[in-house]
Design an enzyme around this catalytic site. Structure first.
Site, PDB file in Angstrom:
ATOM      1  N   ILE A 146      -7.410  -5.666   1.744  1.00 45.99           N
ATOM      2  CA  ILE A 146      -6.432  -4.910   0.853  1.00 45.99           C
ATOM      3  C   ILE A 146      -5.637  -6.068   0.047  1.00 45.99           C
ATOM      4  CG2 ILE A 146      -5.273  -3.301  -0.342  1.00 45.99           C
ATOM      5  CD1 ILE A 146      -8.117  -2.585   0.980  1.00 45.99           C
TER       6      ILE A 146
ATOM      7  N   ILE B 115       0.662  -1.263  -0.355  1.00 45.27           N
ATOM      8  CA  ILE B 115       0.193  -0.014  -0.181  1.00 45.27           C
ATOM      9  C   ILE B 115       0.940   1.414  -0.142  1.00 45.27           C
ATOM     10  CG2 ILE B 115      -1.426   1.114   1.254  1.00 45.27           C
ATOM     11  CD1 ILE B 115      -2.577  -1.157   2.074  1.00 45.27           C
TER      12      ILE B 115
ATOM     13  N   TYR C 239      -1.838  -5.909  16.961  1.00 51.81           N
ATOM     14  CA  TYR C 239      -1.696  -5.332  15.542  1.00 51.81           C
ATOM     15  C   TYR C 239      -3.680  -5.183  16.299  1.00 51.81           C
ATOM     16  CZ  TYR C 239      -2.917  -4.608  10.696  1.00 51.81           C
ATOM     17  OH  TYR C 239      -3.144  -3.334   9.099  1.00 51.81           O
TER      18      TYR C 239
HETATM   19  P1  NDP Z   1       3.778  -4.494   3.659  1.00 50.26           P
HETATM   20  O1  NDP Z   1       3.669  -5.101   4.561  1.00 50.26           O
HETATM   21  O2  NDP Z   1       2.970  -4.348   2.320  1.00 50.26           O
HETATM   22  O3  NDP Z   1       4.383  -2.802   3.582  1.00 50.26           O
HETATM   23  C1  NDP Z   1       4.846  -2.410   4.855  1.00 50.26           C
HETATM   24  C2  NDP Z   1       6.271  -1.675   4.638  1.00 50.26           C
HETATM   25  O4  NDP Z   1       6.534  -1.409   6.016  1.00 50.26           O
HETATM   26  C3  NDP Z   1       7.169  -2.812   4.267  1.00 50.26           C
HETATM   27  O5  NDP Z   1       7.904  -1.821   3.142  1.00 50.26           O
HETATM   28  C4  NDP Z   1       8.086  -3.201   5.753  1.00 50.26           C
HETATM   29  O6  NDP Z   1       9.255  -3.517   5.295  1.00 50.26           O
HETATM   30  C5  NDP Z   1       7.429  -1.518   5.993  1.00 50.26           C
HETATM   31  N1  NDP Z   1       7.790  -1.670   7.680  1.00 50.26           N
HETATM   32  C6  NDP Z   1       7.293  -2.317   8.846  1.00 50.26           C
HETATM   33  N2  NDP Z   1       8.229  -2.335   9.474  1.00 50.26           N
HETATM   34  C7  NDP Z   1       9.173  -1.261   9.515  1.00 50.26           C
HETATM   35  C8  NDP Z   1      10.068  -0.163  10.703  1.00 50.26           C
HETATM   36  N3  NDP Z   1      10.152  -0.130  11.496  1.00 50.26           N
HETATM   37  N4  NDP Z   1      10.280   1.100   9.591  1.00 50.26           N
HETATM   38  C9  NDP Z   1       9.889   1.506   8.177  1.00 50.26           C
HETATM   39  N5  NDP Z   1       9.398   0.608   7.226  1.00 50.26           N
HETATM   40  C10 NDP Z   1       9.039  -0.786   7.818  1.00 50.26           C
HETATM   41  O7  NDP Z   1       1.653  -4.182   4.461  1.00 50.26           O
HETATM   42  P2  NDP Z   1       0.629  -2.877   3.925  1.00 50.26           P
HETATM   43  O8  NDP Z   1       1.252  -2.544   2.577  1.00 50.26           O
HETATM   44  O9  NDP Z   1       0.178  -4.213   3.567  1.00 50.26           O
HETATM   45  O10 NDP Z   1       0.439  -2.927   4.272  1.00 50.26           O
HETATM   46  C11 NDP Z   1       0.829  -0.936   4.748  1.00 50.26           C
HETATM   47  C12 NDP Z   1       0.091  -0.603   5.824  1.00 50.26           C
HETATM   48  O11 NDP Z   1      -1.707  -0.304   5.186  1.00 50.26           O
HETATM   49  C13 NDP Z   1       0.171  -0.621   7.556  1.00 50.26           C
HETATM   50  O12 NDP Z   1       0.098   0.161   8.272  1.00 50.26           O
HETATM   51  C14 NDP Z   1      -0.931  -1.815   7.058  1.00 50.26           C
HETATM   52  O13 NDP Z   1      -1.030  -2.527   9.030  1.00 50.26           O
HETATM   53  C15 NDP Z   1      -2.032  -1.230   7.549  1.00 50.26           C
HETATM   54  N6  NDP Z   1      -3.599  -1.960   6.436  1.00 50.26           N
HETATM   55  C16 NDP Z   1      -2.982  -2.993   5.875  1.00 50.26           C
HETATM   56  C17 NDP Z   1      -4.481  -4.407   5.382  1.00 50.26           C
HETATM   57  C18 NDP Z   1      -4.067  -5.101   3.926  1.00 50.26           C
HETATM   58  O14 NDP Z   1      -5.263  -5.531   4.024  1.00 50.26           O
HETATM   59  N7  NDP Z   1      -2.732  -4.864   3.173  1.00 50.26           N
HETATM   60  C19 NDP Z   1      -4.905  -3.841   5.576  1.00 50.26           C
HETATM   61  C20 NDP Z   1      -5.378  -2.900   6.828  1.00 50.26           C
HETATM   62  C21 NDP Z   1      -4.240  -1.580   6.791  1.00 50.26           C
HETATM   63  P3  NDP Z   1       9.108  -5.484   5.221  1.00 50.26           P
HETATM   64  O15 NDP Z   1       9.043  -5.228   4.726  1.00 50.26           O
HETATM   65  O16 NDP Z   1      10.874  -4.700   6.271  1.00 50.26           O
HETATM   66  O17 NDP Z   1       8.999  -5.776   6.709  1.00 50.26           O
END
Ligand code: NDP
Length: 253
Positions: free
Chosen positions: A180, A17, A147
């Site tokens: 998503i 996202i 979470y």
């Molecule tokens: P992803 O895991 O695909 O992307 C999240 C990104 O954040 C990854 O690149 C991850 O890196 C990075 N990240 C994790 N920890 C850290 C950190 N400590 N510092 C910097 N970057 C970090 O997740 P999504 O795209 O699915 O989700 C994005 C947001 O949307 C999140 O907050 C999630 O909770 C929220 N969300 C998602 C939903 C879904 O259906 N996908 C539904 C509702 C909310 P790495 O790969 O190294 O962990």
């Protein structure tokens, strides 16, 4: 390097996202800094016009230092999107402290650190927008206690910061995505921790959301079109949160 375009930082902007949010804000005219912990990324513009910056949002001091560097190199931070988030699937009685703390560190402490580091700078100028990413899981989600807890806390922090800073030129709002269709979601389905059929049966729109649809909502909240919105959480979930009815074998046509 100086920029004519307003600076937008997207934490966790390397994937899923966050990547779509970055692409959308770049299309809106921002110079986007995708701040992510993905190792090996170095500063430099990629074809999508997004600047990479390695950042782990769990380190409060580092977040503040990196945001200062970004402002010195690129210009004032106009928009911050607190998107980085992680989750752990386990029942409360079996959760380890490390699992709990890891999620709280990223999803809550990380959001607070970035919100405060960007917010202080925005307040000095009386101008800026912050969008936090929560989740429909904020209302409770069996098997995902840290979470759900942190995503609910993000809604509280958003409302509070939105109220504190509304008269000082800094707007803070949140987007709460539903289910998503991202790589992480598909991994959950493949691993058996998520049941696609069950999830679809509970979504009034009867489909998963797309990352681009979350990016559209973030784009709106980051823009002046939402100038009278402060402290709100916008649910982008195909109607998931408003349908508390008895599950029907078949929805009305
Ligand atoms: P992803 O895991 O695909 O992307 C999240 C990104 O954040 C990854 O690149 C991850 O890196 C990075 N990240 C994790 N920890 C850290 C950190 N400590 N510092 C910097 N970057 C970090 O997740 P999504 O795209 O699915 O989700 C994005 C947001 O949307 C999140 O907050 C999630 O909770 C929220 N969300 C998602 C939903 C879904 O259906 N996908 C539904 C509702 C909310 P790495 O790969 O190294 O962990």
């Amino acid at each position: 390097m100086s920029a004519q375009r307003p600076i937008a930082i997207v934490t966790g902007g390397a994937a899923g996202i966050g990547w779509e949010i970055g692409r959308r804000l770049a299309a809106d005219g921002h110079l986007v800094v995708a701040a992510d912990r993905v190792p090996g990324l170095t500063a430099g513009e990629n074809p999508a016009g997004i600047v990479w910056r390695e950042l782990d949002v769990t380190d409060h001091a580092v977040v503040d230092r990196v945001f200062g560097e970004i402002e010195a190199e690129l210009g004032p931070i106009a928009v911050l999107v607190n998107n980085a988030g992680i989750q752990r699937h386990r029942g409360i009685e079996d959760l380890t402290w490390d699992e709990w703390a890891a999620v709280v560190d990223v999803n809550l402490h990380g959001v607070f650190s970035a919100l405060q580091a960007a917010g202080r700078r925005m307040l000095e100028r009386g101008d800026g927008v912050i969008v936090n990413i929560s989740s429909i899981s904020a209302r409770g989600s069996a098997g995902r206690a840290p979470y759900a807890t942190t995503k609910a806390a993000v809604i509280g922090l958003t409302a509070t910061a939105g109220a504190e800073w509304a008269a000082r030129g800094v707007r803070v709002n949140a987007v709460a995505p539903g289910y998503i269709d991202t790589g992480v979601f598909r991994q959950g389905v493949d691993a058996g921790t998520l049941s696609l059929d069950t999830i679809l049966s509970r979504i009034p729109a009867q489909r998963l959301g797309q990352a681009s649809e979350i990016a559209d909502a973030v784009s709106f909240l980051a823009s002046d079109r939402s100038r009278y919105m402060n402290g709100q959480t916008l649910y982008v979930d195909g109607g998931f949160m408003v349908d508390y009815g008895v599950p029907l074998a078949k929805r009305p046509e």
